[in-house]
Scaffold this motif. Structure first.
Motif, PDB file in Angstrom:
ATOM      1  N   ASP A   1       4.539   4.853   6.492  1.00  0.00           N
ATOM      2  CA  ASP A   1       4.124   4.167   5.263  1.00  0.00           C
ATOM      3  C   ASP A   1       4.788   2.789   5.267  1.00  0.00           C
ATOM      4  OD1 ASP A   1       3.604   3.273   2.695  1.00  0.00           O
ATOM      5  OD2 ASP A   1       5.078   4.590   1.742  1.00  0.00           O
TER       6      ASP A   1
ATOM      7  N   GLU B   1      -3.603   4.388   1.074  1.00  0.00           N
ATOM      8  CA  GLU B   1      -2.383   4.943   0.478  1.00  0.00           C
ATOM      9  C   GLU B   1      -2.648   5.722  -0.804  1.00  0.00           C
ATOM     10  OE1 GLU B   1       0.655   1.868   0.530  1.00  0.00           O
ATOM     11  OE2 GLU B   1       0.343   1.607   2.678  1.00  0.00           O
TER      12      GLU B   1
ATOM     13  N   THR C   1       3.724   8.586  -0.634  1.00  0.00           N
ATOM     14  CA  THR C   1       2.669   8.154   0.298  1.00  0.00           C
ATOM     15  C   THR C   1       2.920   8.738   1.697  1.00  0.00           C
ATOM     16  OG1 THR C   1       2.405   6.101  -0.916  1.00  0.00           O
ATOM     17  CG2 THR C   1       1.470   6.149   1.296  1.00  0.00           C
TER      18      THR C   1
ATOM     19  N   LYS D   1       9.839  -1.009   1.373  1.00  0.00           N
ATOM     20  CA  LYS D   1      10.454  -0.189   2.426  1.00  0.00           C
ATOM     21  C   LYS D   1       9.376   0.285   3.410  1.00  0.00           C
ATOM     22  CE  LYS D   1       8.651   3.847   0.898  1.00  0.00           C
ATOM     23  NZ  LYS D   1       7.891   3.521  -0.204  1.00  0.00           N
TER      24      LYS D   1
ATOM     25  N   ASP E   1       0.219   5.142  -8.176  1.00  0.00           N
ATOM     26  CA  ASP E   1       1.410   5.002  -7.332  1.00  0.00           C
ATOM     27  C   ASP E   1       1.906   3.569  -7.532  1.00  0.00           C
ATOM     28  OD1 ASP E   1       3.204   4.355  -5.292  1.00  0.00           O
ATOM     29  OD2 ASP E   1       2.344   5.815  -3.911  1.00  0.00           O
TER      30      ASP E   1
HETATM   31 MG   LIG Z   1       4.057   2.333  -1.443  1.00  0.00          MG
END
Ligand SMILES: [Mg+2]
Ligand SMILES: Nc1ncnc2c1ncn2[C@@H]1O[C@H](COP(=O)(O)OP(=O)(O)OP(=O)(O)O)[C@@H](O)[C@H]1O
Length: 417
Positions: free
Chosen positions: A12, A188, A371, A17, A210
């Motif tokens: 992901d 995603e 995700t 990140k 999300d």
């Molecule tokens: Mg994300």
């Protein structure tokens, strides 16, 4: 003992990140996380690559740390994509089933599905998923598997999800440059939904949000299928930015304040004075500071939620969502967010944490990994998906879609796209 071949890998590549997860599917349909790596994301903005050298480095770091934690070598992975270029289109096709007996055969379904190729996408876009919502036999809706049924007309309703070829190519190239082969790309919103939604919610109707650092991915499910997806190119980083500008403090300090003290619950003003930011060394009186922080975060979060709601309203979907909102991603942890979302959407809301997953608690209980976990779950359970590839051939590796996907990737790599 599970062998190396039982494991698959998900990457992901978020805006804040990059995480790499290695997992296997256990007999009880639970995904077990064997190892993971997480690194700060560089070279990404709003879900898109803006510096390929930097994004590749972040991917490499995260893959290497996942390799160390699992003792497995990683050479291929399922990869998430997002960004405001991701869009969808509803599609309907119909065919006549041949006499004499009008029984639907697999060859008929293949012929019907192949009509999807006729959708009119501009050359800058490429299909990422083709989801079969339902078959319709002589007007009878809600058919999941039409093979063997008797009918004169067979129709299919599809949700076609597509994205910008060049923006997907940037993700593909970043991963390739880290020496990782791509098994598949998955949007995603679909992955996060797979991680946190229950089958009852998907059946009755639910909205998944999300809320990450640079994007908010939205998915709506009804009658078990995704019926809508959207990516708002705004996430928690903008809130931090607002705090940084509004309070005239550096981004890192604003980030810490957001995580520790921000609260958008409408009851919060009454308890504002209880938040003690004295250790943050900001040269403003305590009450003023608390009120400023509340106003900054409150207005930004409300605006984000209202933007999403008005997008969903364009499709007139709000009224058919009895299970309300499920919110995941790092920014779902903003205090009071559930109350505010529930108020803006006028429906119940809950936090989405991955279900049916085992592994390190810092992964399975943390909404920033939804995700990644969902990419693994989607990849493992791909047989359950009535996607174009699976109708043609239950074995994804040999399916038409997979071949088309490979050729999409190959075209990208050869620079034809
Ligand atoms: Mg994300
Ligand atoms: N406890 C917390 N309270 C408020 N916000 C938080 C908290 N923990 C993390 N965040 C925010 O979550 C965001 C990161 O979330 P996440 O890891 O899901 O994003 P991402 O996947 O990297 O980005 P994107 O999906 O948008 O590309 C950051 O804006 C961070 O400030």
């Amino acid at each position: 003992m599970p062998g190396k071949e039982d494991y698959i890998v998900a990457i992901d590549i978020g805006t804040t990140k990059v995480c790499t997860l290695i997992g296997r599917l256990k007999k009880n349909n639970v995904v077990e996380i064997k190892g993971y790596g997480i690194t700060k994301s560089k070279g990404m903005k709003k879900g898109l690559v803006i510096d390929i050298n930097e994004s590749t480095k972040s991917i490499l770091d995260s893959v290497e740390s996942a390799e160390k934690s699992s003792n497995l070598f990683i050479d291929n992975a399922y990869v998430g994509v997002t960004g405001k270029h991701i869009s969808f289109e509803n599609n309907y096709n119909e065919i006549t089933i041949a006499a004499p007996n009008k029984i639907v055969r697999k060859i008929d379904v293949d012929r019907l599905i192949s009509l999807t190729n006729r959708i009119n996408l501009s050359s800058q876009y490429e299909v990422i998923h083709t989801i079969i919502k339902q078959f319709i036999a002589d007007g009878e809706k809600g058919i999941e598997d039409p093979i063997g049924l008797s009918t004169e007309r067979l129709g299919v309703e599809l949700l076609i999800i597509f994205g910008s070829t060049s923006l997907v190519k940037n993700i593909v190239n970043s991963v390739k440059a880290a020496n990782i082969e791509i098994d598949d790309i998955i949007i995603e919103a679909l992955a996060s939904a797979e991680a946190v939604l229950t089958s009852e919610e998907k059946e009755s109707g639910v909205i998944l949000l999300d809320i990450g650092g640079g994007t908010t991915d939205v998915a709506i499910y009804k009658n078990k299928k995704m019926i809508f997806t959207y990516c708002l190119p705004v996430g928690g980083d903008l809130i931090t930015n607002d705090i940084s500008i509004g309070l005239n403090i550096p981004f890192n300090k604003a980030e810490e304040i957001k995580k520790r003290f921000a609260n958008v619950d409408y009851n919060f003003p009454e308890i504002l004075n209880k938040a003690n930011m004295s250790d943050m060394n900001i040269n403003t009186n305590k009450t003023t500071l608390n009120i400023q922080l509340y106003n900054i975060v409150n207005s930004r979060v409300k605006e984000m939620l209202q933007l999403i709601k008005s997008k969903i309203d364009e499709y007139d979907l709000i009224k058919s969502i009895p299970c309300g909102l499920v919110i995941t991603g790092g920014s779902s942890q903003i205090k009071g967010l559930l109350q505010m979302a529930s108020m803006v959407f006028d429906m119940p809301a809950r936090i989405g944490i991955s279900v049916d997953v085992e592994g390190p608690s810092e992964v399975v209980n943390n909404p920033i990994f939804s995700t990644g976990v969902g990419l693994l779950k989607y990849a493992f359970q791909v047989d359950n998906y009535e996607e174009l590839d699976n109708i043609n051939n239950k074995n994804k590796k040999n399916s038409g879609f997979f071949e088309r996907f490979k050729s999409f990737i190959n075209k990208i790599l050869k620079g034809e796209k």
